[in-house]
Design a protein around this motif. Structure first.
Motif, PDB file in Angstrom:
ATOM      1  N   ALA A   1       0.815  -1.222   0.000  1.00  0.00           N
ATOM      2  CA  ALA A   1       0.000   0.000   0.000  1.00  0.00           C
ATOM      3  C   ALA A   1       0.845   1.267   0.000  1.00  0.00           C
ATOM      4  N   ASP A   2       1.961   1.268   0.729  1.00  0.00           N
ATOM      5  CA  ASP A   2       2.777   2.471   0.802  1.00  0.00           C
ATOM      6  C   ASP A   2       3.594   2.706  -0.464  1.00  0.00           C
ATOM      7  N   LYS A   3       3.563   1.772  -1.417  1.00  0.00           N
ATOM      8  CA  LYS A   3       4.270   1.937  -2.686  1.00  0.00           C
ATOM      9  C   LYS A   3       3.355   2.481  -3.781  1.00  0.00           C
ATOM     10  N   ILE A   4       2.095   2.681  -3.445  1.00  0.00           N
ATOM     11  CA  ILE A   4       1.117   3.182  -4.407  1.00  0.00           C
ATOM     12  C   ILE A   4       1.000   4.698  -4.265  1.00  0.00           C
ATOM     13  N   PRO A   5       1.004   5.454  -5.379  1.00  0.00           N
ATOM     14  CA  PRO A   5       0.879   6.916  -5.282  1.00  0.00           C
ATOM     15  C   PRO A   5      -0.366   7.327  -4.493  1.00  0.00           C
ATOM     16  N   VAL A   6      -0.176   8.275  -3.603  1.00  0.00           N
ATOM     17  CA  VAL A   6      -1.268   8.668  -2.706  1.00  0.00           C
ATOM     18  C   VAL A   6      -2.457   9.231  -3.485  1.00  0.00           C
ATOM     19  N   ASN A   7      -2.177   9.916  -4.584  1.00  0.00           N
ATOM     20  CA  ASN A   7      -3.264  10.586  -5.302  1.00  0.00           C
ATOM     21  C   ASN A   7      -4.304   9.621  -5.863  1.00  0.00           C
ATOM     22  N   VAL A   8      -3.931   8.337  -6.067  1.00  0.00           N
ATOM     23  CA  VAL A   8      -4.905   7.401  -6.639  1.00  0.00           C
ATOM     24  C   VAL A   8      -6.036   7.094  -5.660  1.00  0.00           C
ATOM     25  N   TRP A   9      -5.796   7.326  -4.378  1.00  0.00           N
ATOM     26  CA  TRP A   9      -6.802   7.003  -3.375  1.00  0.00           C
ATOM     27  C   TRP A   9      -7.809   8.138  -3.162  1.00  0.00           C
ATOM     28  N   VAL A  10      -7.510   9.336  -3.645  1.00  0.00           N
ATOM     29  CA  VAL A  10      -8.307  10.518  -3.285  1.00  0.00           C
ATOM     30  C   VAL A  10      -9.777  10.353  -3.658  1.00  0.00           C
ATOM     31  N   VAL A  11     -10.051   9.825  -4.851  1.00  0.00           N
ATOM     32  CA  VAL A  11     -11.453   9.691  -5.277  1.00  0.00           C
ATOM     33  C   VAL A  11     -12.162   8.552  -4.550  1.00  0.00           C
ATOM     34  N   HIS A  12     -11.426   7.812  -3.730  1.00  0.00           N
ATOM     35  CA  HIS A  12     -12.028   6.696  -2.988  1.00  0.00           C
ATOM     36  C   HIS A  12     -11.974   6.943  -1.478  1.00  0.00           C
ATOM     37  N   ILE A  13     -11.879   8.206  -1.092  1.00  0.00           N
ATOM     38  CA  ILE A  13     -11.822   8.542   0.330  1.00  0.00           C
ATOM     39  C   ILE A  13     -13.061   8.046   1.063  1.00  0.00           C
ATOM     40  N   ALA A  14     -14.218   8.178   0.437  1.00  0.00           N
ATOM     41  CA  ALA A  14     -15.463   7.766   1.095  1.00  0.00           C
ATOM     42  C   ALA A  14     -15.435   6.287   1.455  1.00  0.00           C
ATOM     43  N   GLN A  15     -14.954   5.445   0.521  1.00  0.00           N
ATOM     44  CA  GLN A  15     -14.870   4.007   0.797  1.00  0.00           C
ATOM     45  C   GLN A  15     -13.850   3.711   1.895  1.00  0.00           C
ATOM     46  N   LEU A  16     -12.748   4.445   1.884  1.00  0.00           N
ATOM     47  CA  LEU A  16     -11.721   4.242   2.912  1.00  0.00           C
ATOM     48  C   LEU A  16     -12.249   4.629   4.291  1.00  0.00           C
TER      49      LEU A  16
ATOM     50  N   ASN B   1      -1.749   9.409   5.054  1.00  0.00           N
ATOM     51  CA  ASN B   1      -0.975   9.939   3.927  1.00  0.00           C
ATOM     52  C   ASN B   1      -1.807  10.922   3.112  1.00  0.00           C
ATOM     53  N   ILE B   2      -3.089  10.607   2.934  1.00  0.00           N
ATOM     54  CA  ILE B   2      -3.975  11.537   2.230  1.00  0.00           C
ATOM     55  C   ILE B   2      -4.102  12.842   3.007  1.00  0.00           C
ATOM     56  N   ALA B   3      -4.219  12.737   4.329  1.00  0.00           N
ATOM     57  CA  ALA B   3      -4.334  13.930   5.163  1.00  0.00           C
ATOM     58  C   ALA B   3      -3.099  14.814   5.044  1.00  0.00           C
ATOM     59  N   ALA B   4      -1.940  14.201   4.900  1.00  0.00           N
ATOM     60  CA  ALA B   4      -0.697  14.974   4.800  1.00  0.00           C
ATOM     61  C   ALA B   4      -0.567  15.673   3.450  1.00  0.00           C
ATOM     62  N   MET B   5      -1.052  15.024   2.374  1.00  0.00           N
ATOM     63  CA  MET B   5      -0.851  15.562   1.026  1.00  0.00           C
ATOM     64  C   MET B   5      -2.078  16.272   0.460  1.00  0.00           C
ATOM     65  N   TYR B   6      -3.265  15.822   0.855  1.00  0.00           N
ATOM     66  CA  TYR B   6      -4.507  16.410   0.337  1.00  0.00           C
ATOM     67  C   TYR B   6      -5.475  16.661   1.486  1.00  0.00           C
ATOM     68  N   PRO B   7      -5.101  17.534   2.426  1.00  0.00           N
ATOM     69  CA  PRO B   7      -5.933  17.728   3.632  1.00  0.00           C
ATOM     70  C   PRO B   7      -7.334  18.242   3.333  1.00  0.00           C
ATOM     71  N   GLN B   8      -7.469  19.125   2.349  1.00  0.00           N
ATOM     72  CA  GLN B   8      -8.786  19.681   2.059  1.00  0.00           C
ATOM     73  C   GLN B   8      -9.731  18.618   1.525  1.00  0.00           C
ATOM     74  N   ALA B   9      -9.209  17.744   0.649  1.00  0.00           N
ATOM     75  CA  ALA B   9     -10.043  16.678   0.092  1.00  0.00           C
ATOM     76  C   ALA B   9     -10.527  15.744   1.186  1.00  0.00           C
ATOM     77  N   LEU B  10      -9.630  15.409   2.113  1.00  0.00           N
ATOM     78  CA  LEU B  10     -10.011  14.515   3.209  1.00  0.00           C
ATOM     79  C   LEU B  10     -10.984  15.203   4.156  1.00  0.00           C
ATOM     80  N   TYR B  11     -10.779  16.494   4.413  1.00  0.00           N
ATOM     81  CA  TYR B  11     -11.643  17.214   5.358  1.00  0.00           C
ATOM     82  C   TYR B  11     -13.099  17.183   4.909  1.00  0.00           C
ATOM     83  N   CYS B  12     -13.335  17.436   3.641  1.00  0.00           N
ATOM     84  CA  CYS B  12     -14.720  17.482   3.143  1.00  0.00           C
ATOM     85  C   CYS B  12     -15.425  16.145   3.345  1.00  0.00           C
ATOM     86  N   TRP B  13     -14.749  15.060   2.974  1.00  0.00           N
ATOM     87  CA  TRP B  13     -15.351  13.743   3.131  1.00  0.00           C
ATOM     88  C   TRP B  13     -15.457  13.346   4.598  1.00  0.00           C
TER      89      TRP B  13
END
Length: 206
Positions: free
Chosen positions: A127-142, A160-172
């Motif tokens: 999991a840590d070898k996968i680019p973080v951005n691929v998970w962003v559209v699946h935050i709800a499932q996570l 990792n999403i919180a560190a790189m894309y905090p706004q995207a995670l905050y909304c979900w």
């Protein structure tokens, strides 16, 4: 196919031939040689890896469905292939994410050992070898996974999403917490109503 007709410098074409050979072997039920052909394709050219991993994963998934008592082995191979493909972050690989999460959720929920399942082990390894951005559209499932046995496995990805894309995670996360609070409130109100009804019934009986 005589591979001598293909220039050695163009290994991508050669790897694609091995991938197609593997697919043909799958069609005739020759799993052993199909696995060997997929392995050869990946060894020849790393650029062929997304399509090869996806095709190989599809073969392993078919065998997983047919395997019976040996299903855990093929499930591990399937999960490994799909997550290796996901490292490329191609559209075809990204489309595998719901399947990966369903494997992780189903197997973990069906086991008494939680993260010790074969899918859990593969997830922890890759999991840590996968680019973080691929998970962003699946935050709800996570986030939904946080309520299930695989919560321990998905937490690092969400961090990792919180560190790189905090706004995207905050909304979900805000929507997730509000919905959870509303659900809990409804459950509490239902319990209070049932308790009141039982007391009323007991009073009438006395």
């Amino acid at each position: 196919t005589n591979l001598e007709y293909f220039p050695q410098k163009n290994m991508l074409n050669t790897a694609e031939i091995f991938r197609l050979k593997a697919l043909l072997l799958c069609k005739v039920g020759d799993t052993e040689h199909a696995n060997q052909a997929f392995s050869s394709a990946l060894q020849l050219c790393k650029g062929a890896s997304p399509s090869c991993w996806i095709s190989w994963g599809s073969l392993c998934e078919e065998r997983y469905k047919e395997a019976g008592s040996q299903s855990a082995v093929w499930l591990e191979h399937t999960m490994t292939c799909y997550m290796m493909a996901l490292r490329s972050a191609t559209p075809a690989a990204r489309a595998l994410i719901p399947r990966i999460l369903s494997f992780l959720s189903f197997e973990t929920a069906s086991s008494d050992s939680g993260s010790k399942t074969v899918c859990g082990k593969v997830w922890q390894r890759l999991a840590d070898k996968i680019p973080v951005n691929v998970w962003v559209v699946h935050i709800a499932q996570l986030l939904l996974s946080l309520q299930r046995p695989e919560a321990e496995l998905v937490q690092p990805v969400l961090m990792n999403i919180a560190a790189m894309y905090p706004q995207a995670l905050y909304c979900w996360l805000r929507n997730f917490l509000l919905e959870r609070k509303a659900t809990q409130q409804q459950a509490q109100n239902k319990q209070k109503m049932e308790h009141a009804q039982r007391q009323a019934s007991a009073g009438q009986a006395s």
